[in-house]
Design an enzyme around this catalytic site. Structure first.
Site, PDB file in Angstrom:
ATOM      1  N   ARG A 209       0.859  -1.203   0.000  1.00 56.12           N
ATOM      2  CA  ARG A 209       0.000   0.000   0.000  1.00 56.12           C
ATOM      3  C   ARG A 209       0.886   1.241   0.000  1.00 56.12           C
ATOM      4  O   ARG A 209       0.626   2.224  -0.714  1.00 56.12           O
ATOM      5  CB  ARG A 209      -0.917   0.007   1.230  1.00 56.12           C
ATOM      6  CG  ARG A 209      -2.057  -0.980   1.136  1.00 56.12           C
ATOM      7  CD  ARG A 209      -3.061  -0.798   2.273  1.00 56.12           C
ATOM      8  NE  ARG A 209      -2.608  -1.379   3.520  1.00 56.12           N
ATOM      9  CZ  ARG A 209      -2.929  -2.614   3.947  1.00 56.12           C
ATOM     10  NH1 ARG A 209      -3.711  -3.390   3.230  1.00 56.12           N
ATOM     11  NH2 ARG A 209      -2.480  -3.066   5.102  1.00 56.12           N
ATOM     12  N   PHE A 225     -11.318  -4.568  -5.590  1.00 63.33           N
ATOM     13  CA  PHE A 225     -11.365  -5.370  -4.358  1.00 63.33           C
ATOM     14  C   PHE A 225     -10.795  -4.530  -3.203  1.00 63.33           C
ATOM     15  O   PHE A 225      -9.786  -4.883  -2.600  1.00 63.33           O
ATOM     16  CB  PHE A 225     -10.577  -6.676  -4.505  1.00 63.33           C
ATOM     17  CG  PHE A 225     -10.939  -7.486  -5.719  1.00 63.33           C
ATOM     18  CD1 PHE A 225     -11.984  -8.406  -5.658  1.00 63.33           C
ATOM     19  CD2 PHE A 225     -10.252  -7.335  -6.918  1.00 63.33           C
ATOM     20  CE1 PHE A 225     -12.325  -9.169  -6.776  1.00 63.33           C
ATOM     21  CE2 PHE A 225     -10.591  -8.090  -8.040  1.00 63.33           C
ATOM     22  CZ  PHE A 225     -11.626  -9.003  -7.968  1.00 63.33           C
ATOM     23  N   SER A 248     -17.385  -5.519  -3.174  1.00 63.50           N
ATOM     24  CA  SER A 248     -18.733  -6.080  -3.125  1.00 63.50           C
ATOM     25  C   SER A 248     -19.368  -6.034  -1.736  1.00 63.50           C
ATOM     26  O   SER A 248     -20.587  -6.094  -1.608  1.00 63.50           O
ATOM     27  CB  SER A 248     -18.719  -7.525  -3.636  1.00 63.50           C
ATOM     28  OG  SER A 248     -17.857  -8.306  -2.849  1.00 63.50           O
ATOM     29  N   ASP A 297      -6.460  -6.578  -6.026  1.00 66.06           N
ATOM     30  CA  ASP A 297      -6.086  -7.382  -4.848  1.00 66.06           C
ATOM     31  C   ASP A 297      -7.253  -8.297  -4.485  1.00 66.06           C
ATOM     32  O   ASP A 297      -7.898  -8.115  -3.452  1.00 66.06           O
ATOM     33  CB  ASP A 297      -5.733  -6.444  -3.682  1.00 66.06           C
ATOM     34  CG  ASP A 297      -5.253  -7.212  -2.459  1.00 66.06           C
ATOM     35  OD1 ASP A 297      -4.802  -8.363  -2.613  1.00 66.06           O
ATOM     36  OD2 ASP A 297      -5.328  -6.650  -1.341  1.00 66.06           O
ATOM     37  N   CYS A 337      -3.195 -13.950  -3.642  1.00 64.95           N
ATOM     38  CA  CYS A 337      -2.870 -14.522  -2.325  1.00 64.95           C
ATOM     39  C   CYS A 337      -3.260 -16.003  -2.299  1.00 64.95           C
ATOM     40  O   CYS A 337      -3.424 -16.583  -1.237  1.00 64.95           O
ATOM     41  CB  CYS A 337      -3.559 -13.745  -1.213  1.00 64.95           C
ATOM     42  SG  CYS A 337      -5.342 -13.700  -1.360  1.00 64.95           S
TER      43      CYS A 337
END
Ligand code: SAH
Length: 393
Positions: A209, A225, A248, A297, A337
């Site tokens: 970040r 995301f 979402s 992400d 990930c």
């Protein structure tokens, strides 16, 4: 005692901490879940002491490769002490009060995750061994970290594989922990340790970040995301012209808005959109929208290699759309990930996406998890987060 089958001691000799059920020839002494067992090779040589887990495919997880090692409260205190000392030595300890204190196998504590959010710890007991020793572990954590409140988030799916029921709630201290205020690189965030995803915040992305923040000046940014706004807010702090964040979960967006308001930034430059990223990227493409920096992400599409094929399709889809939305000279920070998708496969998926998008692109940097998520060399499974910074030329 666990006796291994002939020639099934190779990974243990390399100090890999997992003993799979298929490698076990016999179990003697009727150990119960979480009991400490001696592990010996087929010819009876002592190899390790481990925690027994009768329901899991990972039948035992090694506490120590010193077969004479006593596994008791003092053992856990020592492991926790070592884990905390590592974190104290990290640069991140100077600019953030939210760190991963214990990272499971890589800290010699298989199945235990502990994150610190200011003065609240969040613990996940994800294997029979650490479950058995929860009280000595919690005592050591409370005493050595100085945090009076510990919230348990043992609600991860992996607990089922160990035959353990979910457990949540305060196990030490008590307080309102739906908005724990933390600071990361000078930015304020609120963490919902009770209802948030995982333990509440994605600490593994901290340095990424920050890197995105340094790249954002003057750019139009898309954060796909976005969860509680980590990358979006970092980009804004770095001088982004505007940020479009797609997520979402409405609960996550609510906190993202609070996070934005908790920082002295121009909130009017950020738009949070509650939508499915796959659908919304298509919509943006159809509208002819363009960006100079795109962050992707997504959640774990492939927890294990068995789901790699479907995951590959999903990664390719979003990355292809991202390349279409990027202006020439634009940057894509794209992550995975998924334990089931390794770095080489991820890179080839992104390469395929660029090709199909008709984009020429170069990798200019690689990302991994922050240093408070160490990877023990003998445990490569500990390395799950990978990312690429790709320049569209
Ligand atoms: N980048 C974030 C972490 C992202 S975690 C940070 O730095 O904090 C992945 C997020 O994707 C979760 O918040 C999850 O709710 C969201 N998500 C999962 N599937 C999605 C989809 N199809 N569309 C939009 N968001 C989705």
């Amino acid at each position: 005692m666990i006796k291994l089958k002939p020639a099934r001691d190779k990974s243990l000799r390399r100090h890999h901490p997992w003993i799979f059920s298929g490698a076990v020839a016999s179990v003697s002494g009727k150990p119960k879940a979480g009991d400490t067992v001696d592990v010996v090779s087929a010819d009876g040589k002592p190899l390790a002491r481990a925690a027994y887990s009768p329901e899991s495919q990972i039948r035992a997880r090694v506490w120590s490769f010193d077969a004479a090692r006593e596994v008791d409260a003092a053992f856990f205190r020592e492991r926790v002490t070592r884990a905390l000392a590592l974190r104290e030595s990290l640069p991140a300890a100077k600019h953030s009060n939210a760190l991963r204190l214990v990272h499971g196998e890589s800290d010699g504590l298989p199945g235990l995750i502990v994150d610190r959010y200011a003065d609240v710890l969040v613990a996940q007991f994800l294997a029979a061994g650490v479950e058995r020793w929860r009280d000595p572990i919690l005592d050591a954590l409370a005493e050595l970290s100085g945090c009076e409140a510990i919230y348990e988030r043992s609600d991860a799916e992996t607990r089922k594989l160990e035959g353990l029921k979910p457990k949540i709630g305060f196990v030490r201290g008590n307080r309102n922990a739906t908005r724990c205020p933390i600071i990361e690189h000078g930015l304020n965030f609120r963490v919902d340790v009770e209802q948030g995803q995982k333990t509440g915040f994605f600490l593994d992305q901290r340095e990424n970040r920050q890197r995105v923040r340094t790249l954002a000046a003057g750019r139009e940014v898309l954060d796909g995301f976005s969860y509680t706004g980590g990358f979006a807010i970092a980009a804004l702090a770095g001088g982004a012209k505007r940020v479009c964040a797609i997520e979402s979960s409405r609960d996550a967006i609510e906190i993202a808005r609070e996070n934005l308001a908790a920082n002295p930034l121009d909130a009017s430059k950020v738009e949070f959109i509650a939508a499915d990223v796959f659908a919304h990227l298509r919509k943006l493409r159809d509208q002819g929208a363009h960006f100079d920096l795109v962050v992707l992400d997504p959640p774990k599409f492939a927890p294990t290699a068995a789901q790699a094929k479907n995951a590959a399709r999903a990664y390719k889809d979003i990355n292809l759309l991202a390349f279409k939305l990027l202006r020439p000279g634009g940057l894509l920070a794209t992550f995975s990930c998924s334990g089931g998708v390794d770095a080489a496969l991820f890179q080839s998926i992104v390469a395929g996406a660029a090709l199909d998008a008709g984009a020429e692109a170069k990798i200019v940097e690689r990302f991994g998890a922050a240093a408070d998520h160490p990877v023990a060399l003998e445990f490569p499974e500990g390395e799950y987060l990978k990312g690429l910074l790709v320049l569209k030329t």
